[in-house]
Design a protein around this motif. Structure first.
Motif, PDB file in Angstrom:
ATOM      1  N   VAL A  87       0.841  -1.272  -0.047  1.00 45.13           N
ATOM      2  CA  VAL A  87      -0.018  -0.057  -0.045  1.00 45.13           C
ATOM      3  C   VAL A  87       1.021   1.090  -0.148  1.00 45.13           C
ATOM      4  O   VAL A  87       1.753   1.340   0.615  1.00 45.13           O
ATOM      5  N   ASN A  88       0.664   2.185  -0.845  1.00 46.00           N
ATOM      6  CA  ASN A  88       1.231   3.588  -0.792  1.00 46.00           C
ATOM      7  C   ASN A  88       0.173   4.555  -0.803  1.00 46.00           C
ATOM      8  O   ASN A  88      -1.224   4.151  -1.002  1.00 46.00           O
ATOM      9  N   LEU A 120       0.383   4.200   8.683  1.00 46.79           N
ATOM     10  CA  LEU A 120      -0.181   3.690   7.586  1.00 46.79           C
ATOM     11  C   LEU A 120      -0.142   2.010   7.655  1.00 46.79           C
ATOM     12  O   LEU A 120      -1.352   1.442   7.661  1.00 46.79           O
ATOM     13  N   ARG A 121       0.746   1.509   8.090  1.00 46.40           N
ATOM     14  CA  ARG A 121       0.833   0.241   8.796  1.00 46.40           C
ATOM     15  C   ARG A 121       0.171  -0.171   9.738  1.00 46.40           C
ATOM     16  O   ARG A 121      -0.608  -1.227   9.602  1.00 46.40           O
ATOM     17  N   SER A 122      -0.020   0.506  10.655  1.00 47.38           N
ATOM     18  CA  SER A 122      -0.776   0.252  11.982  1.00 47.38           C
ATOM     19  C   SER A 122      -2.176   0.361  11.840  1.00 47.38           C
ATOM     20  O   SER A 122      -3.000  -0.999  12.284  1.00 47.38           O
ATOM     21  N   VAL A 123      -2.764   1.274  11.060  1.00 47.10           N
ATOM     22  CA  VAL A 123      -4.189   1.397  10.884  1.00 47.10           C
ATOM     23  C   VAL A 123      -4.485   0.401   9.899  1.00 47.10           C
ATOM     24  O   VAL A 123      -5.660  -0.321  10.153  1.00 47.10           O
ATOM     25  N   LEU A 124      -4.166   0.189   8.708  1.00 43.93           N
ATOM     26  CA  LEU A 124      -4.635  -0.725   7.827  1.00 43.93           C
ATOM     27  C   LEU A 124      -4.314  -2.459   8.269  1.00 43.93           C
ATOM     28  O   LEU A 124      -5.177  -3.319   8.024  1.00 43.93           O
ATOM     29  N   GLY A 125      -3.187  -2.478   9.265  1.00 42.61           N
ATOM     30  CA  GLY A 125      -3.393  -3.897   9.757  1.00 42.61           C
ATOM     31  C   GLY A 125      -4.409  -4.315  10.439  1.00 42.61           C
ATOM     32  O   GLY A 125      -4.690  -5.359  10.883  1.00 42.61           O
ATOM     33  N   LYS A 126      -5.119  -3.140  11.045  1.00 46.28           N
ATOM     34  CA  LYS A 126      -6.468  -3.407  11.849  1.00 46.28           C
ATOM     35  C   LYS A 126      -7.664  -4.013  10.872  1.00 46.28           C
ATOM     36  O   LYS A 126      -8.645  -4.214  11.689  1.00 46.28           O
ATOM     37  N   HIS A 127      -7.511  -3.833   9.748  1.00 45.33           N
ATOM     38  CA  HIS A 127      -8.691  -4.139   8.922  1.00 45.33           C
ATOM     39  C   HIS A 127      -8.552  -5.350   8.185  1.00 45.33           C
ATOM     40  O   HIS A 127      -7.374  -5.678   7.657  1.00 45.33           O
ATOM     41  N   ARG A 136     -12.186   2.825   1.708  1.00 42.93           N
ATOM     42  CA  ARG A 136     -11.126   3.726   1.487  1.00 42.93           C
ATOM     43  C   ARG A 136     -11.161   5.185   2.201  1.00 42.93           C
ATOM     44  O   ARG A 136     -10.533   5.568   2.871  1.00 42.93           O
ATOM     45  N   ASP A 137     -12.275   5.483   1.867  1.00 42.29           N
ATOM     46  CA  ASP A 137     -12.751   6.918   2.673  1.00 42.29           C
ATOM     47  C   ASP A 137     -12.670   6.811   4.123  1.00 42.29           C
ATOM     48  O   ASP A 137     -12.092   7.881   4.685  1.00 42.29           O
ATOM     49  N   GLU A 162      -4.612  10.326   1.230  1.00 41.85           N
ATOM     50  CA  GLU A 162      -5.215   9.552   0.332  1.00 41.85           C
ATOM     51  C   GLU A 162      -4.630   8.300  -0.060  1.00 41.85           C
ATOM     52  O   GLU A 162      -3.212   8.449  -0.426  1.00 41.85           O
ATOM     53  N   ILE A 163      -4.881   7.318   0.144  1.00 42.19           N
ATOM     54  CA  ILE A 163      -4.482   5.729  -0.249  1.00 42.19           C
ATOM     55  C   ILE A 163      -4.623   5.833  -1.755  1.00 42.19           C
ATOM     56  O   ILE A 163      -5.628   5.583  -2.298  1.00 42.19           O
ATOM     57  N   LYS A 164      -3.533   5.591  -2.336  1.00 38.74           N
ATOM     58  CA  LYS A 164      -3.307   5.596  -3.900  1.00 38.74           C
ATOM     59  C   LYS A 164      -3.419   3.813  -4.439  1.00 38.74           C
ATOM     60  O   LYS A 164      -4.334   3.894  -5.198  1.00 38.74           O
ATOM     61  N   HIS A 165      -2.641   3.268  -3.761  1.00 36.38           N
ATOM     62  CA  HIS A 165      -2.697   1.811  -4.581  1.00 36.38           C
ATOM     63  C   HIS A 165      -2.849   0.897  -3.392  1.00 36.38           C
ATOM     64  O   HIS A 165      -1.944   1.034  -2.435  1.00 36.38           O
ATOM     65  N   VAL A 166      -3.452  -0.245  -3.627  1.00 39.58           N
ATOM     66  CA  VAL A 166      -3.359  -1.528  -2.765  1.00 39.58           C
ATOM     67  C   VAL A 166      -3.098  -2.571  -3.689  1.00 39.58           C
ATOM     68  O   VAL A 166      -3.728  -3.226  -4.474  1.00 39.58           O
ATOM     69  N   ASP A 167      -1.970  -2.966  -3.776  1.00 40.82           N
ATOM     70  CA  ASP A 167      -1.434  -3.842  -4.675  1.00 40.82           C
ATOM     71  C   ASP A 167      -1.282  -5.571  -3.981  1.00 40.82           C
ATOM     72  O   ASP A 167      -0.886  -5.610  -2.917  1.00 40.82           O
ATOM     73  N   ILE A 168      -2.085  -6.435  -4.745  1.00 43.31           N
ATOM     74  CA  ILE A 168      -2.400  -7.560  -4.128  1.00 43.31           C
ATOM     75  C   ILE A 168      -1.466  -8.928  -5.074  1.00 43.31           C
ATOM     76  O   ILE A 168      -1.424  -8.639  -6.375  1.00 43.31           O
ATOM     77  N   ASP A 169      -1.007  -9.717  -4.444  1.00 39.74           N
ATOM     78  CA  ASP A 169      -0.582 -10.899  -5.022  1.00 39.74           C
ATOM     79  C   ASP A 169      -1.490 -11.493  -6.332  1.00 39.74           C
ATOM     80  O   ASP A 169      -2.618 -11.475  -5.964  1.00 39.74           O
ATOM     81  N   GLU A 170      -0.898 -11.980  -7.259  1.00 34.76           N
ATOM     82  CA  GLU A 170      -1.755 -12.457  -8.234  1.00 34.76           C
ATOM     83  C   GLU A 170      -2.618 -13.849  -7.860  1.00 34.76           C
ATOM     84  O   GLU A 170      -3.503 -14.036  -8.138  1.00 34.76           O
ATOM     85  N   SER A 171      -1.939 -14.406  -7.128  1.00 34.96           N
ATOM     86  CA  SER A 171      -2.740 -15.756  -6.473  1.00 34.96           C
ATOM     87  C   SER A 171      -3.887 -15.284  -5.713  1.00 34.96           C
ATOM     88  O   SER A 171      -4.797 -15.756  -5.725  1.00 34.96           O
TER      89      SER A 171
END
Length: 255
Positions: A87-88, A120-127, A136-137, A162-171
């Motif tokens: 995430v960035n 960013l890491r702390s907040v997103l890790g709780k969801h 995202r809002d 603003e969270i720009k991208h959430v990149d997920i592994d292909e699998s």
């Protein structure tokens, strides 16, 4: 020769005066403020416009008050449902108290950047992953409130995150696609079952209405025959009264 000698005596004085004026006179733009220190002690915030300092006694630190756009580097985040994502984000903030931004923190740009990454890491890790993709809002608002509260002591106002991208592994993308397909099939089955339930309810209500008068059933038979005749079908349907069926069953000899 004597005239040149007199001018030679004044040239060093003129140079010293110019150096003194260059060190004493400062011009600050509309969006700049100067944090002034006198013999190392904070003595005020000056600007914009023309300000005069005492050379070698007073020093000034320029602070830009415009909104700063800070790109938060890509962070490896593990969601609450144990999904690894990258995430960035982008951070918008500005200095509202130049004295605090200079005195309370060594480098407010670096400090804000590091704080944004950890938050960013702390907040997103709780969801969970679904919340990162669909809410995202709400996540942006939560991160902005936390950063704004923590940077308030540095004289910094965080205006937006603003969270720009959430990149997920292909699998994981394939797994999410299968999950979405299964969810659509489930909804289709539920909608079909609800339709059958509503149809059965309407049929029950119709049967109750038709059962109140025997003549209503006969009229329904005739209406059905009229519909079949208008369709030019080769099939002939003869209504068989249900009362006659009950009479036939009751007349059978019992063994």
């Amino acid at each position: 020769m004597e005239l040149l000698g007199d001018f030679g005596f004044y040239i060093p004085l003129v140079l010293i005066a110019l150096i003194f004026l260059m060190a004493a006179i400062k011009i600050l733009r509309e969006y700049e403020r100067g944090v002034v220190f006198t013999l190392g002690r904070f003595t005020g915030v000056k600007g914009p416009g023309l300000i005069i300092l005492i050379p070698f006694v007073q020093q000034m630190v320029r602070i830009d008050l415009r909104t700063i756009v800070l790109d938060v580097p890509t962070q490896d985040v593990i969601s609450r449902d144990n999904v690894s994502v990258k995430v960035n984000a982008v951070l918008y903030f500005r200095v509202i108290a130049p004295d605090l931004a200079t005195i309370q923190v060594e480098n407010f740009m670096q400090a804000t950047s590091e704080l944004a990454q950890t938050t960013l890491r702390s907040v997103l890790g709780k969801h969970e992953l679904d919340e990162m993709l669909s809410e995202r809002d709400k996540l942006n608002s939560d991160i902005q409130e936390i950063l704004d509260a923590q940077t308030d002591a540095w004289g910094i106002k965080v205006a937006n995150v603003e969270i720009k991208h959430v990149d997920i592994d292909e699998s994981m993308v394939r797994a999410i696609a299968k999950q979405a397909e299964a969810e659509r099939e489930r909804r289709a089955k539920v909608i079909n079952a609800e339709g059958e339930q509503q149809a059965a309810q309407k049929l029950l209500e119709a049967a109750e209405i038709l059962g109140q008068r025997p003549e209503a059933m006969q009229l329904r038979y005739l209406s059905t025959l009229n519909v079949i005749a208008n369709e030019r079908s080769s099939t002939i349907v003869f209504p068989f009264p249900l009362d006659l069926m009950d009479l036939v069953k009751s007349s059978k000899p019992r063994v």
